[in-house]
Design a protein around this motif. Structure first.
Motif, PDB file in Angstrom:
ATOM      1  N   LYS A 136       0.836  -1.197   0.000  1.00 41.44           N
ATOM      2  CA  LYS A 136       0.000   0.000   0.000  1.00 41.44           C
ATOM      3  C   LYS A 136       0.876   1.253   0.000  1.00 41.44           C
ATOM      4  O   LYS A 136       0.510   2.263  -0.584  1.00 41.44           O
ATOM      5  CB  LYS A 136      -0.944  -0.010   1.200  1.00 41.44           C
ATOM      6  CG  LYS A 136      -2.048  -1.045   1.058  1.00 41.44           C
ATOM      7  CD  LYS A 136      -3.010  -1.005   2.223  1.00 41.44           C
ATOM      8  CE  LYS A 136      -4.089  -2.057   2.035  1.00 41.44           C
ATOM      9  NZ  LYS A 136      -5.028  -2.069   3.151  1.00 41.44           N
ATOM     10  N   GLU A 137       2.041   1.175   0.632  1.00 37.29           N
ATOM     11  CA  GLU A 137       2.962   2.319   0.658  1.00 37.29           C
ATOM     12  C   GLU A 137       3.482   2.629  -0.743  1.00 37.29           C
ATOM     13  O   GLU A 137       3.575   3.795  -1.142  1.00 37.29           O
ATOM     14  CB  GLU A 137       4.124   2.053   1.615  1.00 37.29           C
ATOM     15  CG  GLU A 137       3.718   1.969   3.071  1.00 37.29           C
ATOM     16  CD  GLU A 137       3.106   0.608   3.468  1.00 37.29           C
ATOM     17  OE1 GLU A 137       3.219  -0.375   2.696  1.00 37.29           O
ATOM     18  OE2 GLU A 137       2.503   0.541   4.556  1.00 37.29           O
ATOM     19  N   ASP A 138       3.850   1.570  -1.494  1.00 37.02           N
ATOM     20  CA  ASP A 138       4.335   1.783  -2.864  1.00 37.02           C
ATOM     21  C   ASP A 138       3.235   2.355  -3.748  1.00 37.02           C
ATOM     22  O   ASP A 138       3.476   3.245  -4.563  1.00 37.02           O
ATOM     23  CB  ASP A 138       4.869   0.482  -3.460  1.00 37.02           C
ATOM     24  CG  ASP A 138       6.209   0.075  -2.879  1.00 37.02           C
ATOM     25  OD1 ASP A 138       6.899   0.933  -2.280  1.00 37.02           O
ATOM     26  OD2 ASP A 138       6.570  -1.110  -3.024  1.00 37.02           O
ATOM     27  N   VAL A 139       2.032   1.846  -3.595  1.00 32.11           N
ATOM     28  CA  VAL A 139       0.910   2.349  -4.391  1.00 32.11           C
ATOM     29  C   VAL A 139       0.622   3.803  -4.019  1.00 32.11           C
ATOM     30  O   VAL A 139       0.410   4.643  -4.892  1.00 32.11           O
ATOM     31  CB  VAL A 139      -0.343   1.460  -4.215  1.00 32.11           C
ATOM     32  CG1 VAL A 139      -1.574   2.118  -4.818  1.00 32.11           C
ATOM     33  CG2 VAL A 139      -0.102   0.096  -4.849  1.00 32.11           C
ATOM     34  N   GLN A 140       0.642   4.124  -2.721  1.00 28.78           N
ATOM     35  CA  GLN A 140       0.407   5.511  -2.310  1.00 28.78           C
ATOM     36  C   GLN A 140       1.478   6.431  -2.876  1.00 28.78           C
ATOM     37  O   GLN A 140       1.187   7.545  -3.308  1.00 28.78           O
ATOM     38  CB  GLN A 140       0.351   5.641  -0.788  1.00 28.78           C
ATOM     39  CG  GLN A 140      -0.022   7.046  -0.332  1.00 28.78           C
ATOM     40  CD  GLN A 140      -1.383   7.484  -0.857  1.00 28.78           C
ATOM     41  OE1 GLN A 140      -2.389   6.798  -0.654  1.00 28.78           O
ATOM     42  NE2 GLN A 140      -1.438   8.621  -1.542  1.00 28.78           N
ATOM     43  N   ASP A 141       2.719   5.966  -2.898  1.00 25.44           N
ATOM     44  CA  ASP A 141       3.795   6.760  -3.487  1.00 25.44           C
ATOM     45  C   ASP A 141       3.515   7.008  -4.975  1.00 25.44           C
ATOM     46  O   ASP A 141       3.700   8.127  -5.469  1.00 25.44           O
ATOM     47  CB  ASP A 141       5.143   6.056  -3.305  1.00 25.44           C
ATOM     48  CG  ASP A 141       6.271   6.835  -3.931  1.00 25.44           C
ATOM     49  OD1 ASP A 141       6.534   7.975  -3.488  1.00 25.44           O
ATOM     50  OD2 ASP A 141       6.888   6.306  -4.894  1.00 25.44           O
ATOM     51  N   ALA A 142       3.060   5.984  -5.689  1.00 31.12           N
ATOM     52  CA  ALA A 142       2.728   6.148  -7.111  1.00 31.12           C
ATOM     53  C   ALA A 142       1.571   7.135  -7.277  1.00 31.12           C
ATOM     54  O   ALA A 142       1.576   7.966  -8.191  1.00 31.12           O
ATOM     55  CB  ALA A 142       2.373   4.803  -7.733  1.00 31.12           C
ATOM     56  N   ILE A 143       0.580   7.066  -6.392  1.00 29.09           N
ATOM     57  CA  ILE A 143      -0.548   7.993  -6.450  1.00 29.09           C
ATOM     58  C   ILE A 143      -0.066   9.427  -6.214  1.00 29.09           C
ATOM     59  O   ILE A 143      -0.446  10.347  -6.946  1.00 29.09           O
ATOM     60  CB  ILE A 143      -1.632   7.604  -5.427  1.00 29.09           C
ATOM     61  CG1 ILE A 143      -2.295   6.283  -5.833  1.00 29.09           C
ATOM     62  CG2 ILE A 143      -2.667   8.712  -5.275  1.00 29.09           C
ATOM     63  CD1 ILE A 143      -3.186   5.669  -4.752  1.00 29.09           C
ATOM     64  N   ASP A 144       0.788   9.602  -5.221  1.00 29.25           N
ATOM     65  CA  ASP A 144       1.324  10.940  -4.945  1.00 29.25           C
ATOM     66  C   ASP A 144       2.115  11.462  -6.143  1.00 29.25           C
ATOM     67  O   ASP A 144       1.996  12.634  -6.524  1.00 29.25           O
ATOM     68  CB  ASP A 144       2.206  10.919  -3.695  1.00 29.25           C
ATOM     69  CG  ASP A 144       1.422  10.621  -2.423  1.00 29.25           C
ATOM     70  OD1 ASP A 144       0.174  10.742  -2.433  1.00 29.25           O
ATOM     71  OD2 ASP A 144       2.073  10.237  -1.418  1.00 29.25           O
ATOM     72  N   ARG A 145       2.927  10.590  -6.751  1.00 30.51           N
ATOM     73  CA  ARG A 145       3.699  10.994  -7.929  1.00 30.51           C
ATOM     74  C   ARG A 145       2.778  11.260  -9.117  1.00 30.51           C
ATOM     75  O   ARG A 145       3.024  12.143  -9.932  1.00 30.51           O
ATOM     76  CB  ARG A 145       4.758   9.953  -8.277  1.00 30.51           C
ATOM     77  CG  ARG A 145       5.894   9.930  -7.265  1.00 30.51           C
ATOM     78  CD  ARG A 145       7.037   8.984  -7.623  1.00 30.51           C
ATOM     79  NE  ARG A 145       6.593   7.591  -7.564  1.00 30.51           N
ATOM     80  CZ  ARG A 145       6.615   6.736  -8.588  1.00 30.51           C
ATOM     81  NH1 ARG A 145       7.076   7.103  -9.765  1.00 30.51           N
ATOM     82  NH2 ARG A 145       6.201   5.498  -8.440  1.00 30.51           N
ATOM     83  N   PHE A 146       1.660  10.503  -9.209  1.00 30.32           N
ATOM     84  CA  PHE A 146       0.675  10.760 -10.267  1.00 30.32           C
ATOM     85  C   PHE A 146       0.141  12.182 -10.154  1.00 30.32           C
ATOM     86  O   PHE A 146       0.081  12.911 -11.144  1.00 30.32           O
ATOM     87  CB  PHE A 146      -0.494   9.771 -10.197  1.00 30.32           C
ATOM     88  CG  PHE A 146      -1.693  10.261 -10.974  1.00 30.32           C
ATOM     89  CD1 PHE A 146      -1.741  10.134 -12.351  1.00 30.32           C
ATOM     90  CD2 PHE A 146      -2.745  10.915 -10.334  1.00 30.32           C
ATOM     91  CE1 PHE A 146      -2.821  10.628 -13.080  1.00 30.32           C
ATOM     92  CE2 PHE A 146      -3.828  11.408 -11.044  1.00 30.32           C
ATOM     93  CZ  PHE A 146      -3.866  11.260 -12.425  1.00 30.32           C
TER      94      PHE A 146
END
Length: 131
Positions: free
Chosen positions: A20-30
């Protein structure tokens, strides 16, 4: 150079193996990528879609059915580019691609619909090469 608008459709689901941390990081970068693109004029606003809706047809209004899970549409945005290839290159920078989402880019059709034209809606029997 002439530019056109392209619809960017976000499909799919997050990789089950991703944290979930990696996905949240991708969302933030999105969102950083998206806001930069809007500021630069290569992206136009769009939106995430809720996971509820209605289907409307000549048979009435129902709560679905919707596309299979692998085909779920999660959101849409618009890309401004000088070609479909250029729009695809812009979309390829989306950080969410690293975690399972896929993007479909479609040119917007400026012409009004005509029954004589072969389009996505044309049944095979009407198509000269298939009918």
């Amino acid at each position: 150079m002439t530019t056109s608008d392209y619809l960017l459709i976000s499909r799919g689901q997050w990789d089950e193996t991703a944290s979930k941390e990696d996905v949240q990081d991708a969302i933030d970068r999105f969102y950083a990528w998206y806001e930069r693109g809007v500021a630069e004029g290569v992206l136009k606003p769009g939106s995430r879609l809720e996971n509820r809706g209605k289907q409307v047809s000549r048979d009435g209004i129902t709560d679905g059915p919707f596309a299979e899970a692998k085909e779920l549409v999660g959101g849409y945005w618009f890309i401004v580019a000088d070609s479909l290839d250029a729009a695809a290159r812009i979309a390829a920078e989306n950080p969410c691609l690293d975690y399972g989402l896929t993007l479909e880019i479609r040119p917007l059709e400026a012409a009004r619909a005509r029954a004589q034209d072969v389009t996505n809606e044309t049944p095979p029997a009407w198509r000269p090469d298939e009918g």
